[in-house]
Design a protein around this motif. Structure first.
Motif, PDB file in Angstrom:
ATOM      1  N   ILE A  75       0.945  -0.645  -0.153  1.00 16.41           N
ATOM      2  CA  ILE A  75      -0.276  -0.174  -0.420  1.00 16.41           C
ATOM      3  C   ILE A  75       0.987   1.632  -0.087  1.00 16.41           C
ATOM      4  CG2 ILE A  75      -1.482   1.204   1.174  1.00 16.41           C
ATOM      5  CD1 ILE A  75      -2.996  -1.589   2.583  1.00 16.41           C
ATOM      6  N   ILE A  76       1.705   1.597   0.543  1.00 17.41           N
ATOM      7  CA  ILE A  76       3.012   2.510   0.988  1.00 17.41           C
ATOM      8  C   ILE A  76       3.660   2.302  -0.553  1.00 17.41           C
ATOM      9  CG2 ILE A  76       4.853   3.383   1.545  1.00 17.41           C
ATOM     10  CD1 ILE A  76       3.712   2.012   4.927  1.00 17.41           C
ATOM     11  N   ALA A  77       3.434   1.231  -0.868  1.00 19.31           N
ATOM     12  CA  ALA A  77       4.414   1.582  -2.617  1.00 19.31           C
ATOM     13  C   ALA A  77       4.163   1.928  -3.260  1.00 19.31           C
ATOM     14  CB  ALA A  77       5.062  -0.137  -2.703  1.00 19.31           C
ATOM     15  N   GLY A  78       1.930   2.060  -2.756  1.00 15.81           N
ATOM     16  CA  GLY A  78       1.347   2.561  -4.659  1.00 15.81           C
ATOM     17  C   GLY A  78       1.301   1.622  -5.464  1.00 15.81           C
ATOM     18  N   SER A  79       0.959   0.501  -5.132  1.00 14.78           N
ATOM     19  CA  SER A  79       1.122  -0.652  -5.626  1.00 14.78           C
ATOM     20  C   SER A  79      -0.243  -1.813  -5.783  1.00 14.78           C
ATOM     21  CB  SER A  79       2.176  -1.941  -5.993  1.00 14.78           C
ATOM     22  OG  SER A  79       1.850  -2.718  -6.412  1.00 14.78           O
ATOM     23  N   PRO A  80      -1.889  -1.692  -5.773  1.00 17.34           N
ATOM     24  CA  PRO A  80      -3.023  -2.264  -5.268  1.00 17.34           C
ATOM     25  C   PRO A  80      -2.982  -4.020  -6.279  1.00 17.34           C
ATOM     26  CG  PRO A  80      -3.129  -0.219  -6.063  1.00 17.34           C
ATOM     27  CD  PRO A  80      -1.654  -0.447  -6.284  1.00 17.34           C
ATOM     28  N   GLU A  81      -1.852  -3.952  -7.509  1.00 14.52           N
ATOM     29  CA  GLU A  81      -1.149  -5.174  -7.434  1.00 14.52           C
ATOM     30  C   GLU A  81      -1.001  -5.928  -5.998  1.00 14.52           C
ATOM     31  OE1 GLU A  81      -1.172  -3.178  -8.682  1.00 14.52           O
ATOM     32  OE2 GLU A  81      -2.657  -2.586 -10.580  1.00 14.52           O
ATOM     33  N   TRP A  82       0.400  -5.765  -6.119  1.00 10.89           N
ATOM     34  CA  TRP A  82       0.447  -6.304  -4.796  1.00 10.89           C
ATOM     35  C   TRP A  82       0.335  -6.625  -3.961  1.00 10.89           C
ATOM     36  CZ3 TRP A  82       5.276  -3.959  -2.089  1.00 10.89           C
ATOM     37  CH2 TRP A  82       6.322  -4.622  -1.647  1.00 10.89           C
ATOM     38  N   ALA A  83      -0.416  -5.504  -2.995  1.00 11.81           N
ATOM     39  CA  ALA A  83      -1.620  -5.737  -2.142  1.00 11.81           C
ATOM     40  C   ALA A  83      -2.577  -7.057  -1.972  1.00 11.81           C
ATOM     41  CB  ALA A  83      -2.387  -4.713  -1.402  1.00 11.81           C
ATOM     42  N   GLU A  84      -3.531  -7.048  -2.689  1.00  5.36           N
ATOM     43  CA  GLU A  84      -3.876  -7.394  -3.658  1.00  5.36           C
ATOM     44  C   GLU A  84      -3.651  -9.387  -4.007  1.00  5.36           C
ATOM     45  OE1 GLU A  84      -7.941  -8.114  -6.979  1.00  5.36           O
ATOM     46  OE2 GLU A  84      -5.640  -6.933  -7.507  1.00  5.36           O
ATOM     47  N   HIS A  85      -2.683  -9.640  -4.010  1.00  8.57           N
ATOM     48  CA  HIS A  85      -1.907 -10.607  -4.765  1.00  8.57           C
ATOM     49  C   HIS A  85      -1.186 -11.792  -3.018  1.00  8.57           C
ATOM     50  CE1 HIS A  85      -1.213 -10.126  -9.231  1.00  8.57           C
ATOM     51  NE2 HIS A  85      -2.380 -10.723  -8.871  1.00  8.57           N
ATOM     52  N   VAL A  86      -1.198 -10.437  -1.876  1.00 11.27           N
ATOM     53  CA  VAL A  86      -0.491 -10.870  -1.017  1.00 11.27           C
ATOM     54  C   VAL A  86      -1.710 -11.590  -0.012  1.00 11.27           C
ATOM     55  CG1 VAL A  86       0.881  -9.868   1.815  1.00 11.27           C
ATOM     56  CG2 VAL A  86       1.310  -9.320  -1.025  1.00 11.27           C
ATOM     57  N   MET A  87      -2.544 -10.216   0.299  1.00  7.95           N
ATOM     58  CA  MET A  87      -4.097 -10.606   0.458  1.00  7.95           C
ATOM     59  C   MET A  87      -4.133 -11.927  -0.071  1.00  7.95           C
ATOM     60  SD  MET A  87      -5.920 -10.252   3.483  1.00  7.95           S
ATOM     61  CE  MET A  87      -5.877  -8.839   3.674  1.00  7.95           C
ATOM     62  N   ARG A  88      -4.304 -12.100  -1.285  1.00  2.00           N
ATOM     63  CA  ARG A  88      -5.173 -13.490  -1.364  1.00  2.00           C
ATOM     64  C   ARG A  88      -4.104 -14.977  -1.235  1.00  2.00           C
ATOM     65  NH1 ARG A  88      -8.227 -16.255  -4.956  1.00  2.00           N
ATOM     66  NH2 ARG A  88      -7.137 -17.990  -5.758  1.00  2.00           N
ATOM     67  N   ALA A  89      -2.772 -14.746  -0.686  1.00  2.00           N
ATOM     68  CA  ALA A  89      -1.394 -15.655  -0.182  1.00  2.00           C
ATOM     69  C   ALA A  89      -1.939 -16.138   0.881  1.00  2.00           C
ATOM     70  CB  ALA A  89      -0.310 -14.906  -0.550  1.00  2.00           C
ATOM     71  N   HIS A  90      -2.362 -14.548   1.729  1.00  2.00           N
ATOM     72  CA  HIS A  90      -2.462 -14.569   3.066  1.00  2.00           C
ATOM     73  C   HIS A  90      -4.147 -15.837   3.031  1.00  2.00           C
ATOM     74  CE1 HIS A  90      -2.418 -13.378   7.005  1.00  2.00           C
ATOM     75  NE2 HIS A  90      -4.348 -12.674   7.268  1.00  2.00           N
ATOM     76  N   LEU A  91      -4.875 -15.648   2.824  1.00  2.00           N
ATOM     77  CA  LEU A  91      -6.440 -15.874   2.801  1.00  2.00           C
ATOM     78  C   LEU A  91      -6.214 -17.680   2.694  1.00  2.00           C
ATOM     79  CD1 LEU A  91      -8.584 -13.357   1.977  1.00  2.00           C
ATOM     80  CD2 LEU A  91      -8.150 -14.137   4.194  1.00  2.00           C
ATOM     81  N   LEU A  92      -5.146 -17.728   1.482  1.00  2.00           N
ATOM     82  CA  LEU A  92      -5.080 -19.125   0.767  1.00  2.00           C
ATOM     83  C   LEU A  92      -4.007 -20.177   1.972  1.00  2.00           C
ATOM     84  CD1 LEU A  92      -4.017 -18.853  -2.921  1.00  2.00           C
ATOM     85  CD2 LEU A  92      -5.758 -20.321  -2.247  1.00  2.00           C
ATOM     86  N   ALA A  93      -3.173 -19.356   2.379  1.00  2.00           N
ATOM     87  CA  ALA A  93      -2.760 -20.436   3.601  1.00  2.00           C
ATOM     88  C   ALA A  93      -3.755 -20.195   5.037  1.00  2.00           C
ATOM     89  CB  ALA A  93      -1.725 -18.885   4.408  1.00  2.00           C
ATOM     90  N   ALA A  94      -4.179 -19.110   5.346  1.00  2.00           N
ATOM     91  CA  ALA A  94      -5.044 -19.775   6.740  1.00  2.00           C
ATOM     92  C   ALA A  94      -6.855 -20.967   6.496  1.00  2.00           C
ATOM     93  CB  ALA A  94      -6.778 -18.335   6.453  1.00  2.00           C
ATOM     94  N   GLN A  95      -7.290 -20.749   4.689  1.00  2.00           N
ATOM     95  CA  GLN A  95      -7.406 -21.749   4.058  1.00  2.00           C
ATOM     96  C   GLN A  95      -6.250 -23.621   4.698  1.00  2.00           C
ATOM     97  OE1 GLN A  95      -8.413 -22.699   0.288  1.00  2.00           O
ATOM     98  NE2 GLN A  95     -10.430 -22.733   0.216  1.00  2.00           N
TER      99      GLN A  95
END
Length: 239
Positions: free
Chosen positions: A199-219
């Motif tokens: 988010i600080i780097a101004g990269s919405p795509e990066w943030a989106e991909h990390v959140m997806r990885a985060h949820l996949l790990a929890a799943q």
């Protein structure tokens, strides 16, 4: 001239109902009430020193929110989630939450970013205490919920936020981090940090991909726990 006492009855009753609602929900969250446990009006009223009316109202609300289920002729009991329930919840979150984070990345203000960083820092500190003080897991779970909630609210999309709040609340998926060992907790904390870095780097795509990885790990952890006979009940894993 003073107001008639009966005019204050509704707010007082509502306050009592809210207090009972929160007390029962907290007992579900901390594991005092387990899946399939029946919640008895008389027992709760006695323990909380209230009449049965606010208990009855609180139980109705908790049923409507998905924390409890009404069993005819038996009462209300704590919902037990199946692996199918868990999969459906994660399927929804894997679509909606990365989208929310992408939107948040474009709209997050400094004040909210500061709150998110403070939450991340507090969770990291607590994570390093879990092996000596297992009780901190409940606080991590609460802070984790707040972290995700702040991110979703930052999307400035009220309908998206409402749907996600309903999904997370109804699934009772934020109960605790009981299935997470220290390695998994640290990975979860790193994901939080990387989302903020994106988010600080101004990269919405990066943030989106990390959140997806985060949820996949929890799943993966959550589904694994439901496959083990006699293991942790569905819904005890967080995100």
């Amino acid at each position: 001239m003073s107001q008639p006492r009966h005019l204050d009855a509704a707010p007082v009753a509502r306050t009592a109902t809210a207090q009972v609602h929160e007390a029962i929900k907290q007992r579900i969250l901390d594991g005092s009430y387990r899946p399939h446990d029946y919640i008895r009006e008389a027992s709760v009223a006695r323990e909380l020193a209230v009449s049965r009316t606010p208990v009855r109202e609180a139980l109705r609300e908790l049923v409507s929110e998905g924390w409890l289920e009404a069993i005819p002729h038996h009462g209300a009991r704590v919902v037990a989630w199946t692996e199918k329930d868990a999969r459906e919840v994660f399927e929804l979150r894997l679509v909606l939450e990365p989208m929310a984070v992408r939107l948040a990345s474009e709209r997050l203000d400094r004040a909210r970013l500061d709150r998110l960083e403070a939450l991340a820092e507090r969770m990291e500190a607590l994570t390093e205490r879990v092996e000596t003080d297992p009780g901190v897991r409940n606080e991590i779970a609460f802070l984790n919920h707040e972290f995700h909630r702040e991110l979703v609210l930052a999307s400035d999309n009220q309908r998206l936020a409402s749907v996600l709040e309903s999904v997370v609340r109804t699934s009772v998926i934020r109960r605790n981090f009981g299935n997470y060992d220290l390695t998994n907790l640290r990975r979860s904390m790193r994901h939080h940090r990387e989302i903020l870095e994106a988010i600080i780097a101004g990269s919405p795509e990066w943030a989106e991909h990390v959140m997806r990885a985060h949820l996949l790990a929890a799943q993966a952890l959550h589904v694994r726990s439901t496959d083990v006979p006699g293991g942790a009940p569905p819904g005890t894993c967080s995100h």
